[in-house]
Write an enzyme that holds these catalytic residues in place. Structure first.
Site, short mmCIF file in Angstrom:
data_model
loop_
_atom_site.label_atom_id
_atom_site.label_comp_id
_atom_site.label_asym_id
_atom_site.label_seq_id
_atom_site.Cartn_x
_atom_site.Cartn_y
_atom_site.Cartn_z
N CYS A 78 -0.17 2.90 6.43
CA CYS A 78 -0.26 1.58 6.81
C CYS A 78 -0.23 0.67 5.84
O CYS A 78 -0.61 0.95 4.54
CB CYS A 78 -1.67 1.24 7.63
SG CYS A 78 -3.10 1.01 6.78
N GLY B 39 -0.04 -3.52 4.44
CA GLY B 39 -0.62 -5.21 4.51
C GLY B 39 0.71 -5.76 4.75
O GLY B 39 1.93 -5.39 4.46
N CYS C 289 0.82 -1.23 0.09
CA CYS C 289 -0.04 -0.23 0.01
C CYS C 289 0.68 1.34 -0.11
O CYS C 289 0.25 2.44 -0.51
CB CYS C 289 -1.03 0.19 1.20
SG CYS C 289 -1.95 -1.40 1.29
N HIS D 43 -8.26 4.20 -3.08
CA HIS D 43 -6.92 3.65 -2.65
C HIS D 43 -6.53 2.83 -3.87
O HIS D 43 -6.56 1.61 -3.49
CB HIS D 43 -7.05 2.96 -1.20
CG HIS D 43 -6.01 2.46 -0.79
ND1 HIS D 43 -4.60 2.78 -1.21
CD2 HIS D 43 -5.72 1.57 0.24
CE1 HIS D 43 -3.69 2.28 -0.48
NE2 HIS D 43 -4.33 1.32 0.41
#
Length: 396
Positions: free
Chosen positions: A383, A385, A94, A353
């Site tokens: 954040c 994954g 991400c 996103h």
């Protein structure tokens, strides 16, 4: 021989409108999306000879589809840049786009580059299904296809089971930990849509968002102007029957691309432009994979400490909204932060996103907001994954 670190400036930043899954950008290949923002970025700085670009670094989280042959290099070729301009693709899931920005900034800071382009791209609509190669030829049974759109696939059985829970279950764990209610998450999501819609109405994205050729998308496609607590309350939980995480208080699946131009003093002279902001510091940390949503907590603290700044110094803070619960959990850990500076123009719950592009999108957003303010300190954080967090401090 020791080299003195150079100042790194962000001259410009652009992004596409963010498309929804299966929406307006779903027919556009990810390498073409990357080429679009690269071409648009350089067109806005006509004094810069593209041959002066020392490297192009793009983030991409998938890498399994049409972007599989080093999408940064393909974007260079598709955008019509000189074939002598190199390209590299990086993956920090991400935060891939922000990782690209940080790597480009490092190259400029140590003198390995004078002019660099960093960005990110993702087409979640076009992410393919993949078929694992069988252990022996001509298997007789049925074979399983895996979607590469988002999340775990072909999980290694040696990993701890709690590490490989779905991302939404990770958000539920954060809601449990901090006592974050469904109502609080929905209210956070409504605010994201309201801020994003207002920013578009007021023209705050006009200098940042560039069109995609042949596509009539003029605004981020997943912003809902009529979102309300009442409309979100009717949505069912996705990950637990009695849970709190819904499609309405989580970021959607998206397509999009973003790119930034980074230079040193010499490169800045070649652009003939005033920079938007200067790169100050970054921080990366890791947590248990199931608690990935809290990854930014320590990454932000580390980046601010390295920059010699605190939460009270922030003019703006772009925190990627993977889930409302995740964002609220992070905010609970930063009591010294003024919530008013967080995502003032809306966040990923509304804007979207597109995984590999989001980090570059929010870094560019911080740079543009600092330029609009005239001075200040800005922060971008995501954040990640599998349990990481990444943050970047910019100043003007």
């Amino acid at each position: 021989m020791t080299r003195q670190l150079r100042d790194v400036y962000i001259v410009d930043a652009v992004r596409t409108p963010v498309g929804k899954y299966g929406g307006a950008l779903s027919d556009v290949r990810p390498d073409d999306l990357a080429a679009e923002v690269l071409r648009s970025l350089l067109a806005r700085t006509p004094d810069l000879d593209p041959a002066r670009i020392d490297d192009v670094i793009f983030g991409n989280a998938n890498g399994a589809g049409e972007e599989n042959r080093n999408v940064a290099r393909m974007a260079v070729l598709l955008a019509g840049l000189p074939v002598t301009v190199p390209g590299s693709t990086v993956n920090r899931l991400c935060a891939s786009g922000l990782e690209a920005v940080i790597q480009a900034a490092r190259a400029v800071a140590v003198g390995d580059a004078s002019v660099a382009v960093a960005g990110g791209v993702e087409s979640m609509s076009r992410a393919p299904w993949v078929l694992p190669k069988p252990s022996r030829a001509f298997p007789a049974g049925h074979q399983e296809l895996f979607s590469t759109t988002i999340g775990w696939r072909m999980v290694n059985k040696r990993l701890e089971p709690q590490w490989t829970v779905p991302l939404g279950e990770g958000a539920e764990l954060i809601a449990d930990r901090y006592g974050i209610t469904r109502e609080q998450q929905d209210a956070f999501a409504v605010a994201s849509h309201e801020k994003a819609a207002r920013a578009w109405r007021n023209g705050l994205y006009d200098g940042e968002v560039v069109p995609v050729e042949g596509v009539g998308l003029t605004r981020d496609e997943t912003i809902r102007d009529n979102t309300s607590p009442q409309s979100l309350a009717g949505l069912k939980p996705v990950f637990r029957p009695d849970g709190t995480v819904t499609a309405g208080n989580a970021s959607p699946l998206n397509d999009g691309a973003a790119a930034l131009l980074l230079v040193d003093e010499e490169g800045l002279k070649a652009t003939g432009r005033e920079p938007l902001a200067r790169v100050r510091a970054s921080g990366v940390t890791a947590v248990e994979p199931q608690h990935f949503g809290l990854g930014p907590v320590e990454a932000v603290r580390k980046a601010l400490t390295r920059a010699g700044r605190g939460f009270g110094d922030l003019t703006t803070f772009e925190l990627n909204e993977a889930f409302a619960a995740q964002s609220l959990g992070c905010l609970a850990e930063w009591p010294g932060l003024d919530p008013a500076v967080v995502n003032p123009r809306g966040g990923a719950i509304a804007i979207g996103h597109p995984l590999g592009a989001s980090g570059a999108r929010i870094a560019g957003a911080v740079a543009h907001q600092l330029a609009a303010a005239g001075s200040g300190t800005g922060l971008a954080a995501l954040c990640i994954g599998v349990g990481q967090g990444l943050a970047l401090v910019l100043e003007r």
